[in-house]
Design a protein around this motif. Structure first.
Motif, PDB file in Angstrom:
ATOM      1  N   VAL A  17      21.729  -4.395  -1.914  1.00  0.00           N
ATOM      2  CA  VAL A  17      20.516  -3.838  -1.316  1.00  0.00           C
ATOM      3  C   VAL A  17      19.586  -4.999  -0.963  1.00  0.00           C
ATOM      4  O   VAL A  17      19.415  -5.932  -1.749  1.00  0.00           O
ATOM      5  CB  VAL A  17      19.807  -2.891  -2.311  1.00  0.00           C
ATOM      6  N   ASN A  18      18.972  -4.932   0.211  1.00  0.00           N
ATOM      7  CA  ASN A  18      18.108  -6.021   0.668  1.00  0.00           C
ATOM      8  C   ASN A  18      16.616  -5.718   0.520  1.00  0.00           C
ATOM      9  O   ASN A  18      15.782  -6.590   0.761  1.00  0.00           O
ATOM     10  CB  ASN A  18      18.395  -6.359   2.133  1.00  0.00           C
ATOM     11  N   PHE A  19      16.289  -4.478   0.133  1.00  0.00           N
ATOM     12  CA  PHE A  19      14.877  -4.094   0.035  1.00  0.00           C
ATOM     13  C   PHE A  19      14.713  -3.119  -1.125  1.00  0.00           C
ATOM     14  O   PHE A  19      15.450  -2.133  -1.220  1.00  0.00           O
ATOM     15  CB  PHE A  19      14.408  -3.432   1.333  1.00  0.00           C
ATOM     16  N   VAL A  20      13.732  -3.391  -1.988  1.00  0.00           N
ATOM     17  CA  VAL A  20      13.478  -2.518  -3.128  1.00  0.00           C
ATOM     18  C   VAL A  20      11.967  -2.365  -3.326  1.00  0.00           C
ATOM     19  O   VAL A  20      11.221  -3.356  -3.293  1.00  0.00           O
ATOM     20  CB  VAL A  20      14.106  -3.083  -4.420  1.00  0.00           C
ATOM     21  N   TYR A  21      11.519  -1.116  -3.524  1.00  0.00           N
ATOM     22  CA  TYR A  21      10.146  -0.860  -3.962  1.00  0.00           C
ATOM     23  C   TYR A  21      10.136  -0.815  -5.495  1.00  0.00           C
ATOM     24  O   TYR A  21      11.062  -0.282  -6.112  1.00  0.00           O
ATOM     25  CB  TYR A  21       9.645   0.511  -3.482  1.00  0.00           C
ATOM     26  N   ASP A  29       0.845  -1.192   0.000  1.00  0.00           N
ATOM     27  CA  ASP A  29       0.000   0.000   0.000  1.00  0.00           C
ATOM     28  C   ASP A  29       0.883   1.245   0.000  1.00  0.00           C
ATOM     29  O   ASP A  29       1.667   1.456   0.930  1.00  0.00           O
ATOM     30  CB  ASP A  29      -0.904  -0.011   1.242  1.00  0.00           C
ATOM     31  N   TYR A  30       0.749   2.072  -1.035  1.00  0.00           N
ATOM     32  CA  TYR A  30       1.572   3.281  -1.128  1.00  0.00           C
ATOM     33  C   TYR A  30       1.407   4.170   0.092  1.00  0.00           C
ATOM     34  O   TYR A  30       2.371   4.821   0.527  1.00  0.00           O
ATOM     35  CB  TYR A  30       1.199   4.054  -2.396  1.00  0.00           C
ATOM     36  N   ASN A  31       0.210   4.193   0.678  1.00  0.00           N
ATOM     37  CA  ASN A  31      -0.039   5.034   1.850  1.00  0.00           C
ATOM     38  C   ASN A  31       0.758   4.601   3.070  1.00  0.00           C
ATOM     39  O   ASN A  31       0.899   5.370   4.027  1.00  0.00           O
ATOM     40  CB  ASN A  31      -1.538   5.035   2.190  1.00  0.00           C
ATOM     41  N   GLN A  32       1.256   3.377   3.032  1.00  0.00           N
ATOM     42  CA  GLN A  32       2.044   2.874   4.155  1.00  0.00           C
ATOM     43  C   GLN A  32       3.531   3.242   4.062  1.00  0.00           C
ATOM     44  O   GLN A  32       4.295   3.007   4.998  1.00  0.00           O
ATOM     45  CB  GLN A  32       1.903   1.347   4.246  1.00  0.00           C
ATOM     46  N   ILE A  33       3.922   3.806   2.942  1.00  0.00           N
ATOM     47  CA  ILE A  33       5.312   4.253   2.804  1.00  0.00           C
ATOM     48  C   ILE A  33       5.492   5.515   3.635  1.00  0.00           C
ATOM     49  O   ILE A  33       4.685   6.452   3.542  1.00  0.00           O
ATOM     50  CB  ILE A  33       5.647   4.541   1.328  1.00  0.00           C
ATOM     51  N   PRO A  34       6.525   5.586   4.477  1.00  0.00           N
ATOM     52  CA  PRO A  34       6.745   6.775   5.322  1.00  0.00           C
ATOM     53  C   PRO A  34       6.832   8.064   4.502  1.00  0.00           C
ATOM     54  O   PRO A  34       7.350   8.066   3.380  1.00  0.00           O
ATOM     55  CB  PRO A  34       8.073   6.466   6.020  1.00  0.00           C
ATOM     56  N   ILE A  49      -0.066   7.486  -8.932  1.00  0.00           N
ATOM     57  CA  ILE A  49       0.376   6.170  -8.486  1.00  0.00           C
ATOM     58  C   ILE A  49      -0.617   5.117  -8.954  1.00  0.00           C
ATOM     59  O   ILE A  49      -1.816   5.222  -8.715  1.00  0.00           O
ATOM     60  CB  ILE A  49       0.491   6.107  -6.951  1.00  0.00           C
ATOM     61  N   LYS A  50      -0.114   4.092  -9.641  1.00  0.00           N
ATOM     62  CA  LYS A  50      -0.977   2.994 -10.094  1.00  0.00           C
ATOM     63  C   LYS A  50      -0.894   1.810  -9.133  1.00  0.00           C
ATOM     64  O   LYS A  50      -1.900   1.225  -8.760  1.00  0.00           O
ATOM     65  CB  LYS A  50      -0.583   2.568 -11.501  1.00  0.00           C
ATOM     66  N   SER A  51       0.302   1.437  -8.726  1.00  0.00           N
ATOM     67  CA  SER A  51       0.465   0.338  -7.771  1.00  0.00           C
ATOM     68  C   SER A  51       1.895   0.339  -7.230  1.00  0.00           C
ATOM     69  O   SER A  51       2.781   0.996  -7.781  1.00  0.00           O
ATOM     70  CB  SER A  51       0.154  -1.014  -8.420  1.00  0.00           C
ATOM     71  N   VAL A  52       2.094  -0.423  -6.160  1.00  0.00           N
ATOM     72  CA  VAL A  52       3.418  -0.547  -5.530  1.00  0.00           C
ATOM     73  C   VAL A  52       3.654  -2.010  -5.189  1.00  0.00           C
ATOM     74  O   VAL A  52       2.743  -2.716  -4.739  1.00  0.00           O
ATOM     75  CB  VAL A  52       3.522   0.295  -4.236  1.00  0.00           C
ATOM     76  N   ARG A  53       4.868  -2.454  -5.401  1.00  0.00           N
ATOM     77  CA  ARG A  53       5.297  -3.789  -4.976  1.00  0.00           C
ATOM     78  C   ARG A  53       6.641  -3.666  -4.275  1.00  0.00           C
ATOM     79  O   ARG A  53       7.327  -2.648  -4.415  1.00  0.00           O
ATOM     80  CB  ARG A  53       5.410  -4.729  -6.186  1.00  0.00           C
ATOM     81  N   TYR A  54       7.025  -4.698  -3.540  1.00  0.00           N
ATOM     82  CA  TYR A  54       8.332  -4.659  -2.896  1.00  0.00           C
ATOM     83  C   TYR A  54       8.970  -6.036  -2.897  1.00  0.00           C
ATOM     84  O   TYR A  54       8.295  -7.067  -2.986  1.00  0.00           O
ATOM     85  CB  TYR A  54       8.224  -4.128  -1.459  1.00  0.00           C
TER      86      TYR A  54
END
Length: 231
Positions: free
Chosen positions: A106-110, A48-53, A78-83
């Motif tokens: 890097v261990n985390f990517v959006y 959820d994009y809204n959950q990104i700080p 914004i259409k969608s977000v994945r990680y």
């Protein structure tokens, strides 16, 4: 002179034909499997994009504006977000090594999918790969995308080009995609031959959206063009 019923039938068939046109159901990058050279975005998890700080969103905004312009950023939605994180990565059949612009692991990517529009209100979706802190994973992710002044050929023109191709014509179009092709560094129309009951592949024609050049003719394995976990 045609009778009124005859004219009505002609109009109805014409409207139905237009309604069933493949160009009415264009698919975008968020439904297209990535090329092997890219990160396996089809295996990323929805977020959820809204959950990104807010601090991360702010840094990403600044990075986008630095690479493009404030006007360009304002036109994006914004259409969608994945990680993808280390836990998900370890479960993949072939885990990937993610490196940033300095080649640090890097261990985390959006993967954030943005929608913009070209002239003529033609929608287009592109992807940005972003580190957890909001920094762009790699530079140059806007190559071939940022110039919205370019006029692109419409879907109907791309269909005509594919159908009249002397080498490998698309006689019955199926799914149509528009996306940024990293191999050719340009946005493309990808036209699939309509599915059939035999064989395990479909013919594909890839066309440059700016000049109509056919860039690629190949075979695409059935069932590989969409994510398993569609939005």
């Amino acid at each position: 002179m045609k009778s009124l019923p005859g004219i009505s039938l002609f109009c109805l068939l014409s409207c139905l034909s237009q309604a069933q046109s493949p160009c009415d159901k264009i698919k975008y990058l968020d439904k297209l499997a990535m090329a092997p050279s890219e990160l396996p975005v089809q295996d990323f998890k929805l977020f959820d994009y809204n959950q990104i700080p807010d601090s991360v969103k702010s840094r990403l905004q600044n990075e986008i504006i630095q690479e493009t312009s404030a006007a360009f950023f304002r036109e994006l939605t914004i259409k969608s977000v994945r990680y993808l994180d280390s836990v998900i990565n370890e479960k993949l059949f072939t885990p990937v090594v993610m490196l940033d612009r300095e080649n640090n692991p890097v261990n985390f990517v959006y993967a954030i999918f943005y929608e913009m529009k070209f002239k003529g209100d033609i929608p287009f979706v592109f992807k940005l790969e972003v580190k957890q802190n909001g920094e762009l994973l790699k530079k140059g992710q806007f190559e071939g995308i940022v110039n919205q002044k370019k006029k692109i050929i419409p879907c109907t023109k791309a269909l005509t080009i594919a159908a009249t191709d002397k080498e490998a014509p698309i006689t019955k179009p199926g799914d149509i995609y528009i996306y940024y092709n990293q191999s050719y560094k340009t946005i493309v129309w990808q036209i699939m031959e309509a599915d059939n009951t035999t064989g395990d592949s479909q013919h594909v024609t890839v066309i440059n959206v700016f000049d109509g050049e056919i860039l690629e003719r190949n075979e695409f394995l059935k069932g590989m063009q969409e994510f398993d976990n569609d939005l």
